[in-house]
Design an enzyme around this catalytic site. Structure first.
Site, mmCIF file in Angstrom:
data_model
loop_
_atom_site.group_PDB
_atom_site.id
_atom_site.type_symbol
_atom_site.label_atom_id
_atom_site.label_comp_id
_atom_site.label_asym_id
_atom_site.label_seq_id
_atom_site.Cartn_x
_atom_site.Cartn_y
_atom_site.Cartn_z
ATOM 1 N N SER A 141 0.848 -1.184 0.000
ATOM 2 C CA SER A 141 0.000 0.000 0.000
ATOM 3 C C SER A 141 0.882 1.231 0.000
ATOM 4 O O SER A 141 2.016 1.204 0.497
ATOM 5 C CB SER A 141 -0.889 0.033 1.256
ATOM 6 N N TYR A 151 -1.894 -1.146 10.281
ATOM 7 C CA TYR A 151 -1.882 -1.370 8.835
ATOM 8 C C TYR A 151 -0.608 -0.798 8.224
ATOM 9 O O TYR A 151 0.077 -1.455 7.443
ATOM 10 C CB TYR A 151 -3.120 -0.714 8.218
ATOM 11 N N LYS A 206 2.237 -3.277 6.523
ATOM 12 C CA LYS A 206 2.445 -3.153 5.077
ATOM 13 C C LYS A 206 3.882 -2.725 4.764
ATOM 14 O O LYS A 206 4.457 -3.158 3.755
ATOM 15 C CB LYS A 206 1.448 -2.164 4.484
#
Length: 263
Positions: free
Chosen positions: A144, A157, A161
Site C-alpha cells: 500500500s 496497517y 504493510k
C-alpha cells in the site's frame, strides 16, 4: 501485446472481491489458470464459476484463511493437487485497521502481522519449491502507499504493510537466482467495495451522498482527482507478473494517481 501467460498457473489470495477479483479476471483473460483463495466459500465459489465460464480457463476455489499456517497449507495443497504447483503468486489478502498505538492490544498487532506478513512468508515457503521445478516464476505483493506514506488512523496497517514491502525486497534477492522475480505494488485510492461501504456508513446520517464523500477524498489526496478502478490496477499487476516485465526485480511500484508526496 502478447504477455506470454497462456497456460500458466496463478495463485491469488483475497480473490473473491475488489482488487483480487479484478486481477483474477485479468489473468484469466490472458489464458491463465487460477487457484483462488478467500475465506467466504460461497462468494469464492461463485467468483470461480463466473471466471471459468467467461474466460474458458480452469479455476480452483480454495476457501481458507491465509493468516493461519493451516490455511496456507490448504492453499498450497490445492495448487499442487490441481496443477502440480504454480508459476505466479499474487499476495493480496489484507484489510485496513483503525486504532491508536497506545490503545491497540497485542492480539490486534499479531492478527495483522499474520495476515499481511506471515501469510506471504508461508506462501513463499510453500509455493517456491514448485516454482523452481517449473523453471521459475513471479511473486507480487500487494502492499500500500501507506507503507511509506502512513495514514494516521491505522498505524498497525501502516507498519505491517511496510514490513511486507521489506520482506518482498529480501525475498527478491534470495530467489532471483532461481529465475523467480519478486516485486511489490503500492496502490493508492482504489474503488473497492470496502471504500463504498465505509463511505455509505459515514454519510448515512448526513444525506447519504457517499459518492460526494469519495470525490472529496480523491481530490484531497490524489492529484488525478479520482479513485482508480480495480481493473486499472489489475492491468498493471498482470503485466508485472508476465515475461514482458522480465527485468523488474525487487522493485516497488506506486499506482496512486500522484498521491505519493515524495520523489
Amino acid at each position: 501485446m502478447d504477455l506470454k501467460l497462456k497456460g500458466k498457473v496463478a495463485v491469488l489470495t483475497g480473490a473473491s472481491v475488489g482488487i483480487g477479483l479484478a486481477v483474477a479476471h485479468a489473468f484469466a483473460a490472458e489464458g491463465v489458470n487460477l487457484v483462488l483463495a478467500a475465506r467466504q466459500a460461497d462468494r469464492l465459489d461463485e467468483a470461480a464459476r463466473q471466471i471459468a465460464t467467461q474466460h474458458g480457463v480452469e479455476v480452483v476455489p480454495a476457501a481458507c484463511d491465509v493468516a493461519t499456517a493451516a490455511g496456507v497449507d490448504a492453499l498450497v495443497g490445492a495448487a499442487e493437487h490441481a496443477f502440480g504447483g504454480a508459476d505466479i503468486l499474487f499476495n493480496n489478502a489484507g484489510t485496513g485497521s483503525n486504532e491508536t498505538i497506545l490503545d491497540a492490544p497485542d492480539d490486534k498487532w499479531q492478527a495483522y502481522w499474520d495476515l499481511h506478513v506471515m501469510a506471504a512468508v508461508r506462501l513463499a515457503r510453500g509455493l517456491v519449491p514448485g516454482m523452481k521445478r517449473r523453471g521459475g516464476g513471479a511473486i507480487l505483493h500487494n502492499a500500500s502507499i501507506c507503507a511509506v506514506q502512513p495514514l494516521g488512523y491505522e498505524p498497525i496497517y501502516n507498519v505491517t504493510k511496510a514490513a511486507l514491502m521489506m520482506f518482498s525486497k529480501n525475498l527478491a534477492n534470495e530467489l532471483i537466482g532461481a529465475n523467480i522475480r519478486v516485486n511489490t505494488i503500492n496502490p493508492g485510492l482504489i474503488l473497492t467495495p470496502d471504500w463504498i461501504k465505509t463511505a455509505k456508513q459515514l454519510t448515512e446520517h448526513t444525506g447519504g451522498d457517499w459518492e460526494g464523500h469519495l470525490n472529496a477524498v480523491a481530490h484531497e489526496h490524489a492529484p488525478i482527482g479520482r479513485f482508480a478502478s480495480p481493473e486499472e490496477l489489475a492491468d498493471f499487476i498482470v503485466f508485472l507478473c508476465s515475461e514482458r516485465a522480465s527485468y523488474s526485480v525487487g522493485a516497488t511500484y506506486f499506482v496512486d494517481g500522484g498521491m505519493l508526496k515524495t520523489v
